[in-house]
Write a protein that holds these residues in place. Sequence first.
Motif, PDB file in Angstrom:
ATOM      1  N   UNK A 175     120.163  95.025  61.024  1.00 24.56           N
ATOM      2  CA  UNK A 175     121.359  94.768  61.764  1.00 24.56           C
ATOM      3  C   UNK A 175     121.372  94.221  63.127  1.00 24.56           C
ATOM      4  N   UNK A 176     120.127  94.360  63.876  1.00 24.37           N
ATOM      5  CA  UNK A 176     120.190  93.974  65.233  1.00 24.37           C
ATOM      6  C   UNK A 176     119.974  92.415  65.567  1.00 24.37           C
ATOM      7  N   UNK A 177     120.038  92.173  66.909  1.00 25.20           N
ATOM      8  CA  UNK A 177     119.605  90.763  67.128  1.00 25.20           C
ATOM      9  C   UNK A 177     118.120  90.396  67.330  1.00 25.20           C
ATOM     10  N   UNK A 178     117.312  91.509  66.962  1.00 25.36           N
ATOM     11  CA  UNK A 178     115.859  91.503  67.230  1.00 25.36           C
ATOM     12  C   UNK A 178     115.333  92.679  67.569  1.00 25.36           C
ATOM     13  N   UNK A 179     116.031  93.585  67.947  1.00 27.51           N
ATOM     14  CA  UNK A 179     115.666  94.833  68.675  1.00 27.51           C
ATOM     15  C   UNK A 179     115.305  95.949  67.553  1.00 27.51           C
ATOM     16  N   UNK A 180     114.658  97.054  67.804  1.00 32.87           N
ATOM     17  CA  UNK A 180     114.374  98.021  66.841  1.00 32.87           C
ATOM     18  C   UNK A 180     115.378  99.033  67.039  1.00 32.87           C
ATOM     19  N   UNK A 181     116.025  99.461  65.730  1.00 30.79           N
ATOM     20  CA  UNK A 181     117.189 100.416  66.156  1.00 30.79           C
ATOM     21  C   UNK A 181     116.785 101.671  65.344  1.00 30.79           C
ATOM     22  N   UNK A 182     117.511 102.894  65.960  1.00 25.11           N
ATOM     23  CA  UNK A 182     117.193 104.161  65.432  1.00 25.11           C
ATOM     24  C   UNK A 182     118.743 104.738  65.512  1.00 25.11           C
ATOM     25  N   UNK A 183     118.680 105.946  65.062  1.00 26.10           N
ATOM     26  CA  UNK A 183     120.207 106.555  65.247  1.00 26.10           C
ATOM     27  C   UNK A 183     120.404 107.144  66.771  1.00 26.10           C
ATOM     28  N   UNK A 184     121.542 107.482  66.958  1.00 24.43           N
ATOM     29  CA  UNK A 184     121.708 107.944  68.528  1.00 24.43           C
ATOM     30  C   UNK A 184     120.981 109.395  68.666  1.00 24.43           C
ATOM     31  N   UNK A 185     120.851 110.108  67.763  1.00 29.94           N
ATOM     32  CA  UNK A 185     120.051 111.506  67.791  1.00 29.94           C
ATOM     33  C   UNK A 185     118.857 111.117  67.892  1.00 29.94           C
ATOM     34  N   UNK A 186     118.199 110.171  67.441  1.00 28.31           N
ATOM     35  CA  UNK A 186     116.738 109.876  67.620  1.00 28.31           C
ATOM     36  C   UNK A 186     116.669 109.318  68.687  1.00 28.31           C
ATOM     37  N   UNK A 187     117.304 108.378  69.328  1.00 28.96           N
ATOM     38  CA  UNK A 187     117.016 107.764  70.381  1.00 28.96           C
ATOM     39  C   UNK A 187     116.930 108.776  71.557  1.00 28.96           C
ATOM     40  N   UNK A 188     117.930 109.245  71.464  1.00 33.69           N
ATOM     41  CA  UNK A 188     118.144 110.668  72.442  1.00 33.69           C
ATOM     42  C   UNK A 188     116.728 111.287  72.893  1.00 33.69           C
ATOM     43  N   UNK A 189     115.942 111.544  71.711  1.00 29.66           N
ATOM     44  CA  UNK A 189     114.750 112.472  71.619  1.00 29.66           C
ATOM     45  C   UNK A 189     113.691 111.150  72.109  1.00 29.66           C
ATOM     46  N   UNK A 190     113.537 110.323  71.662  1.00 28.96           N
ATOM     47  CA  UNK A 190     112.610 109.146  72.122  1.00 28.96           C
ATOM     48  C   UNK A 190     112.747 109.054  73.505  1.00 28.96           C
ATOM     49  N   UNK A 191     113.998 108.887  74.167  1.00 23.46           N
ATOM     50  CA  UNK A 191     114.357 108.624  75.433  1.00 23.46           C
ATOM     51  C   UNK A 191     113.732 109.678  76.228  1.00 23.46           C
ATOM     52  N   UNK A 192     113.914 110.697  75.857  1.00 21.77           N
ATOM     53  CA  UNK A 192     113.457 112.015  76.477  1.00 21.77           C
ATOM     54  C   UNK A 192     111.931 112.162  76.640  1.00 21.77           C
ATOM     55  N   UNK A 193     111.209 111.440  75.550  1.00 23.81           N
ATOM     56  CA  UNK A 193     109.854 111.879  75.374  1.00 23.81           C
ATOM     57  C   UNK A 193     109.023 110.542  75.929  1.00 23.81           C
ATOM     58  N   UNK A 194     109.575 109.457  76.259  1.00 23.72           N
ATOM     59  CA  UNK A 194     108.630 108.419  76.522  1.00 23.72           C
ATOM     60  C   UNK A 194     108.879 107.673  77.847  1.00 23.72           C
ATOM     61  N   UNK A 195     107.811 107.689  78.351  1.00 23.00           N
ATOM     62  CA  UNK A 195     107.823 107.254  79.842  1.00 23.00           C
ATOM     63  C   UNK A 195     107.867 105.556  80.149  1.00 23.00           C
ATOM     64  N   UNK A 196     108.308 105.336  81.221  1.00 20.77           N
ATOM     65  CA  UNK A 196     108.051 103.549  81.407  1.00 20.77           C
ATOM     66  C   UNK A 196     106.631 103.278  81.513  1.00 20.77           C
ATOM     67  N   UNK A 197     106.054 102.093  80.983  1.00 26.61           N
ATOM     68  CA  UNK A 197     104.904 101.431  80.860  1.00 26.61           C
ATOM     69  C   UNK A 197     104.041 102.101  79.684  1.00 26.61           C
ATOM     70  N   UNK A 198     104.703 103.138  78.743  1.00 24.47           N
ATOM     71  CA  UNK A 198     103.907 103.382  77.551  1.00 24.47           C
ATOM     72  C   UNK A 198     103.789 102.003  76.789  1.00 24.47           C
ATOM     73  N   UNK A 199     102.680 102.140  76.263  1.00 25.18           N
ATOM     74  CA  UNK A 199     102.127 100.930  75.266  1.00 25.18           C
ATOM     75  C   UNK A 199     103.056 101.099  74.100  1.00 25.18           C
ATOM     76  N   UNK A 200     103.456  99.993  73.837  1.00 19.40           N
ATOM     77  CA  UNK A 200     104.198  99.538  72.461  1.00 19.40           C
ATOM     78  C   UNK A 200     103.303  98.614  71.635  1.00 19.40           C
ATOM     79  N   UNK A 201     102.955  98.937  70.442  1.00 16.09           N
ATOM     80  CA  UNK A 201     102.537  97.888  69.456  1.00 16.09           C
ATOM     81  C   UNK A 201     103.549  97.804  68.161  1.00 16.09           C
ATOM     82  N   UNK A 202     103.940  96.354  67.915  1.00 17.31           N
ATOM     83  CA  UNK A 202     104.738  96.078  66.654  1.00 17.31           C
ATOM     84  C   UNK A 202     103.638  95.395  65.781  1.00 17.31           C
ATOM     85  N   UNK A 203     103.590  95.948  64.529  1.00 11.13           N
ATOM     86  CA  UNK A 203     102.799  95.283  63.662  1.00 11.13           C
ATOM     87  C   UNK A 203     103.790  94.813  62.768  1.00 11.13           C
TER      88      UNK A 203
END
Length: 205
Positions: A175-203
């Motif tokens: 449903x996104x414009x090209x983003x990767x979407x999770x639930x609010x509860x999940x992004x809350x957790x991800x946001x707290x755990x991931x730092x700026x400059x962390x590597x992302x690979x999209x397969x």
Amino acid sequence: MQFLNLKSILSLSFVMLSTSLAFSAPVKQADLTGTQYCKDETKLKNLSSIAHLDERNEIDRIVVSKKSRELYLISQGRIYKTYKVAFGFGFYGGNKVQMGDGRTPEGIYRVELKNAQSAYYKALRVSYPNARDKAFAKASGVNPGGDIMIHGFPVADNKELQRYALSQTHPQLNWTQGCVAVTDKEIEEIFSLVAVNTTIEICPR
């Protein structure tokens, strides 16, 4: 007569939209240079897990698989958490090429910034477009687009109906414009755990 429920109507609408738009942009092969898992995603299935994080065991890589529709938080080659995700409405068109194509980019990126005041409930900005993305778009005579995020659901007051619809269709519906979407509860957790400059690979799918 059997009437379609809201979930079925929304799913059908998005399938029709994605089918009509998915092939309207050029095809761009993913550059998997620098990825650790995209060339052989079976490696993910063989990784051990880690139950707890500390200063010596932080999230150092996010892996997003279009094949399994999952996002993995990786710490030193071990999986900490896995989340089911939704992608852009142009999912079946492949790699992102241009603004408005609804595709999610593929390849190696990084977390460019963290936005707690996003239009979607918290967001991690993906460093798309990179130099290769820009060069391909220029050669194709198109705008590569941008603002690709890992985010939750929309937060505006006038988005209550959309939030309800997503609660019924996510993550099955892209449903996104090209983003990767999770639930609010999940992004809350991800946001707290991931730092700026962390590597992302999209397969790729």
